[in-house]
Write a protein that holds these residues in place. Structure first.
Motif, short mmCIF file in Angstrom:
data_model
loop_
_atom_site.label_atom_id
_atom_site.label_comp_id
_atom_site.label_asym_id
_atom_site.label_seq_id
_atom_site.Cartn_x
_atom_site.Cartn_y
_atom_site.Cartn_z
N UNK B 40 0.84 -1.20 0.00
CA UNK B 40 0.00 0.00 0.00
C UNK B 40 0.86 1.24 0.00
N UNK B 189 -0.30 2.63 6.69
CA UNK B 189 -0.40 2.16 5.30
C UNK B 189 -1.86 2.07 4.83
N UNK B 190 -2.76 1.87 5.77
CA UNK B 190 -4.16 1.70 5.41
C UNK B 190 -4.91 3.02 5.31
N UNK B 192 -4.52 5.97 2.92
CA UNK B 192 -3.86 6.67 1.82
C UNK B 192 -4.25 8.14 1.76
#
Ligand SMILES: Cc1cc2nc3c(=O)[nH]c(=O)nc-3n(C[C@H](O)[C@H](O)[C@H](O)COP(=O)(O)OP(=O)(O)OC[C@H]3O[C@@H](n4cnc5c(N)ncnc54)[C@H](O)[C@@H]3O)c2cc1C
Ligand SMILES: Cc1ncc(C[n+]2csc(CCOP(=O)(O)OP(=O)(O)O)c2C)c(N)n1
Ligand code: SF4
Ligand code: SF4
Ligand code: SF4
Ligand SMILES: [Mg+2]
Lengths: 590, 350
Positions: B40, B189-190, B192
């Protein structure tokens, strides 16, 4: 948006673009995979079940599936679906275990089929195995209808037709060829439980302009002329030939004329080239045989000298469109053009005609003097008379005739069982995971970038001197495999299960064609505009999930999904799975 | 198993000012585990570079060893790259940067690569204010070697096998602040929506821009009891502010609540707009940043967003007064200015 109801079989059905577009809903990707696996017999039977004439259609189908093919949206050219069907037919093995073989135990019902074209033959095939006693009448000497009398042998060899007509007639059908039915009344008076009318649209339109009657000896109605060529009553034509019309019949007329001695054959059409009714490939084939197509030419008169035809006068027009896009052909004012001709073929359309149906039987006719037929059940206003094929709603094509006839057969079966005709049997559907291992699928998920392969043709020098020599050679099996690999397996569905999703974004990041977005919900129009890539193809649905823990929804635009399975491969929790969706339309007796 | 990503792309992909789509910023198909947070972050880097209209050949990617350090293979396939040895990325980045200051240096490392074996290298790159972006893909474990606890694993965090980490963790953001980093951010990372503008801002920053990204290891550290799992981070995330990155010359159209927003102008003329600022936090005040970090830690929260920013802009080249032009562009005349010049220098030393 509401979460998508994927329990409704129509949702996934629509994703399989080709199958959805096929009037008979032939499971296209399924047979293409079988061809890739060299299982030609099985591929043939998958076709035969749905469309009854795979060998014929693999050469002649109008192929509504191809413009619908996903590949058109992803690159440019569709998979050569139609010509792959021919590969199955060309390479099939023994079918005796697959095709129902009579005699079938009788159910005591008797059916008359009037006309022996694809519509009637389909009804026969669907109903004979159920025990119906079937009597087929046709004025021609053999079965097949226009597939025999109209479609030239250089496109459809007679042996291919005979084989597929034979599969059906060998089911114990009682045929009465060379029998023109001149009275529906007399048929109704016999002891048939049901009468099916599959008489096609047998009358070619005439062109009544000056000189028509005087030059009649050298002016021919296209479909009558093609029929007389097919039955070898006509074997030659003049050197200079004009073909009038822009449809597929005109293309068959001009190409046949080239083979019967026409050296200088021209097609003249009123409309602009781009708007001609003929399929692009038919036009290409004609031009390849040195036949010029002159568009924007409106016939004015036939010209005679000393009582014989010398040619025709044409007015030059151009197309003008009003604000609604309606076209009118307006003369350019240029002087009329004379085109010399020894013979003229008129191929400007076909009509239905029912001179043999008495108008006092209680059958309702509409203002165009066409029988009133129900669009779903194919029943006429006389309950035991059904219609199908070109006879039902005007001239279309073989696959439409077949699809309509399947529906008529269902209705006939329901009618004979005294069931309600509007309660139609449901399609057989199934959804099965294709997972074979962590990252293994039971189908070939790789996406090739190969462009469409061209079907080779026989040398023009040979085909132009032999009316019966087939022009197209068909794919060899090696090329067929490569073409089959172009199929995107659109029936392998991306199935989303929201309870498993941990919203890691892996599927969003990997999807090559940016199909997947996690976002807050909204109206459809709004969602379409703010996905990872705009969802501009409105005919393609959005798959919308239920609300996820982060309050977002998963939205997948089905438009250009490659069915590559990467989303499912990259999903850590198998929230995405690749599942084979099979959809088989119900047949009579289901 | 797919080894290649299909070549086809969406026909209506947006293009940037260079006429590129994100395709031009992609790398090869990732070999990381399905669902790894690192992928990600790679995607966020691709998107950030696309949105910033960066020419791919103007970027140098550098990394050490680890799953995280493998990721430069999966983004910016048209850029320069150097996959160094374990923990040694900062030295190579320093050397490369001194030799050619025209490139954008994007360092990618892991918590093992940075906080264990590479610690000695990391701290010096920070204190020298080396002009680079340094991203740590922080999963609290050594993913590549099968998930041993790393030095950033929180005390009390439970491993997949059930053992509880008894050691204090290293807070990389706190350390970077302490050592004088001029840009410090933390993200997940989750997320964006936060991560992409943060990376863009880091790339616009002159000096050492440190971004610590919590990035769950789905295979070895996404279990119940781990403080680096998707669920835990989502439940414990707390943002300093909402980050909006406004490209150069763009008018600000969004309206923000009075008193709770701040606009930072970056060295390259871009603007970073922050709104819904956390109470008592000022991004340009180091003390308030340290306080916010400590406070979050006491509350068992993961503080995300921009944490500290200094407009000073005095990076290593300025300190060393080094060549403004890349060394590879210097001609012989410039490198060896001749006898007369030598005489002049010698005279000055007499
Ligand atoms: C020149 C030409 C080329 C074509 N090419 C294609 C093609 O390439 N692909 C394609 O899909 N379609 C093509 N078509 C269209 C296609 O042939 C028809 O749509 C299709 O055959 C219709 O099938 P049907 O069963 O409804 O009728 P038909 O095929 O027309 O069959 C009707 C049958 O009924 C018989 N009949 C009619 N009235 C009576 C009566 N009163 N008593 C006894 N028998 C009777 C006729 O002799 C005929 O055999 C073409 C048509 C023409 C004219
Ligand atoms: C000099 C050296 N020591 C040890 C190793 C073994 N090793 C490989 S990767 C790794 C840890 C990587 O951890 P991290 O940087 O957090 O990366 P992750 O895989 O978690 O993303 C170690 C210890 C090595 N490759 N080289
Ligand atoms: S199968 Fe999945 S990854 Fe592949 S194109 Fe479709 S949505 Fe994207
Ligand atoms: S990869 Fe799977 S778990 Fe991750 S966001 Fe997509 S569907 Fe959800
Ligand atoms: S081991 Fe962990 S860090 Fe490495 S690729 Fe797999 S999920 Fe990512
Ligand atoms: Mg790690």
């Amino acid at each position: 948006m509401q979460p998508t109801n994927t329990k409704d079989p129509e949702y996934y059905h629509k994703v399989v673009d080709c199958q959805y577009a096929c009037p008979a809903h032939t499971p296209v990707p399924e047979y293409i995979r079988l061809i890739a696996a060299e299982k030609y017999t099985e591929a043939y039977i998958v076709n035969w079940e749905s469309n009854v004439f795979p060998g014929v259609l693999g050469r002649t189908c109008d192929r509504p599936c191809e413009p619908a093919c996903r590949r058109v949206r992803v690159e440019e050219e569709p998979v050569a679906i139609c010509r792959l069907k021919r590969v199955a037919a060309d390479n099939k093995g023994d079918l005796s275990h697959y095709i129902p073989q009579g005699p079938f135990p009788s159910n005591g019902k008797k059916i008359a089929l009037i006309g022996g074209g694809p519509a009637s033959l389909t009804v026969a095939r669907d109903l004979a195995p159920l025990g119906y006693e079937i009597h087929l009448f046709d004025e021609q000497p053999a079965g097949g209808g226009m597939m025999r009398t109209q479609i030239p042998s250089f496109r459809l060899p007679i042996s291919v037709l005979e084989e597929e007509v034979g599969f059906i007639l060998n089911m114990g059908i009682h045929t009465q060829f060379l029998t023109y039915v001149d009275s529906l009344k007399s048929v109704l008076e016999k002891d048939y439980d049901v009468v099916f009318v599959g008489t096609g649209a047998p009358r070619g339109r005439n062109l009544d302009i000056p000189g028509r009657d005087e030059a009649a000896a050298h002016i021919h109605i296209g479909i009558d002329w093609l029929q007389s060529v097919a039955f070898e009553h006509t074997a030659s034509i003049g050197k200079n030939v004009i073909v009038l019309g822009g449809g597929n019949t005109a293309m068959d007329c001009c190409r046949t004329a080239r083979r019967l001695g026409g050296e200088n054959v021209k097609v003249l059409v009123r409309s602009p080239f781009k708007e001609m009714k003929a399929s692009p490939w038919e036009k290409e084939d004609a031009m390849h045989e040195d036949i010029p197509i002159l568009d924007n030419h409106v016939p004015v008169s036939f010209v005679l000298e000393n009582g014989t035809l010398t040619g025709m006068m044409f007015e030059i027009v151009h197309a003008v469109y009003d604000s609604n896009g309606k076209r009118s052909l307006v003369p350019t004012g240029e002087p009329h053009v004379f085109i010399p001709a020894d013979d003229v073929l008129i191929a400007i359309g076909q009509e239905n005609s029912f001179p043999w149906i008495e108008r006092d039987l209680g059958m309702e006719f509409d203002k165009w003097d066409m029988p009133v037929v129900d669009e779903k059940t194919y029943q006429s206003t006389i309950p035991k008379v059904f219609f199908g094929g070109d006879a039902a709603f005007g001239p279309k094509n073989i696959i439409t005739a077949v699809a309509q006839a399947h529906q008529a057969a269902i209705s006939i079966d329901l009618y004979c069982k005294e069931s309600v005709l509007t309660e139609r049997p449901h399609p057989m559907v199934n959804l099965v995971s294709q997972k074979m291992g962590i990252h293994e699928w039971s189908y070939d998920s790789m996406v090739t970038i190969d462009q469409r392969f061209v079907v080779p043709q026989a040398d023009k020098k040979l085909t132009l001197c032999n009316r019966k020599m087939e022009v197209e050679l068909g794919f060899d099996v090696a090329t067929a495999w490569k073409e089959a690999e172009r199929c995107l397996n659109c029936d392998i569905q991306t199935v989303f299960r929201e309870p498993l999703c941990i919203e890691c974004d892996a599927c969003v990041d990997i999807c090559p064609t940016s199909c997947i977005t996690f976002t807050t919900n909204g109206t459809e129009a709004e969602l379409r505009s703010r996905l990872k890539a705009p969802a501009l193809t409105l005919s393609q649905d959005l798959l919308v999930s239920d609300v996820l823990p982060t309050k977002r929804v998963m939205v997948k635009d089905e438009d250009v999904c490659l069915h590559c399975g990467l989303c499912a491969e990259r999903c850590p929790t198998a929230a995405w799975d690749m599942q084979l969706f099979s959809y088989n339309t119900a047949k009579a007796g289901a | 198993m797919s080894f290649l990503r299909p070549k086809f792309r969406h026909p209506h992909l947006p293009t940037n000012e260079l006429g590129y789509t994100t395709t031009e910023y992609e790398g090869s198909l990732s070999t990381l585990c399905a669902g790894c947070g690192h992928d990600s972050i790679s995607a966020a880097i691709v998107q950030a570079c696309f949105e910033m209209n960066i020419e791919p050949h103007k970027v140098a990617k550098l990394s050490g060893i680890g799953c995280s350090s493998k990721t430069p293979a999966y983004f910016l396939g048209n850029s320069h790259g150097f996959n160094t040895v374990h923990g040694r990325m900062p030295s190579v980045a320093t050397g490369a940067n001194l030799a050619n200051r025209d490139l954008i240096y994007l360092g990618v490392s892991g918590d093992g690569d940075t906080a264990s074996i590479g610690m000695g290298q990391f701290v010096h790159a920070v204190r020298r204010n080396l002009n680079m972006v340094y991203i740590v893909m922080n999963n609290g474990c050594y993913g590549l070697t099968k998930g041993q606890d790393s030095a950033t694993a929180d005390r009390g965090s439970k491993s997949k096998a059930g053992s509880v980490n008894p050691f204090e963790s290293i807070d990389l953001c706190g350390l970077a602040l302490e050592l004088g980093a001029s840009f410090v951010g933390q993200s997940f990372s989750g997320d964006k929506e936060q991560l992409i503008p943060l990376i863009k801002a880091a790339m616009s920053h002159k000096g050492f821009a440190f971004v610590n990204v919590i990035s769950p290891c789905v295979t070895f550290n996404n279990n119940v009891g781990s403080t680096k799992s998707y669920d835990y981070v989502r439940q414990h995330m707390e943002a300093t502010a909402t980050v909006d990155f406004v490209p150069m010359m763009t008018e600000i159209t969004a309206s923000y609540e009075q008193g709770s927003d701040a606009t930072i102008s970056m060295h390259d003329g871009t603007l970073l707009h922050l709104h819904k600022l956390a109470d008592g936090w000022d991004p340009s005040d180091k003390l308030s940043a340290i306080h916010a970090l400590q406070h979050a830690r006491n509350e068992a929260k993961v503080l995300t967003g921009l944490i500290y920013y200094s407009a000073d802009g005095h990076e290593l080249h300025d300190v060393l007064n080094s060549s403004e032009r890349p060394l590879n562009s210097l001609r012989q005349e410039e490198l060896c200015p001749g006898v007369a010049k030598l005489e002049e220098i010698n005279k000055g030393l007499r």
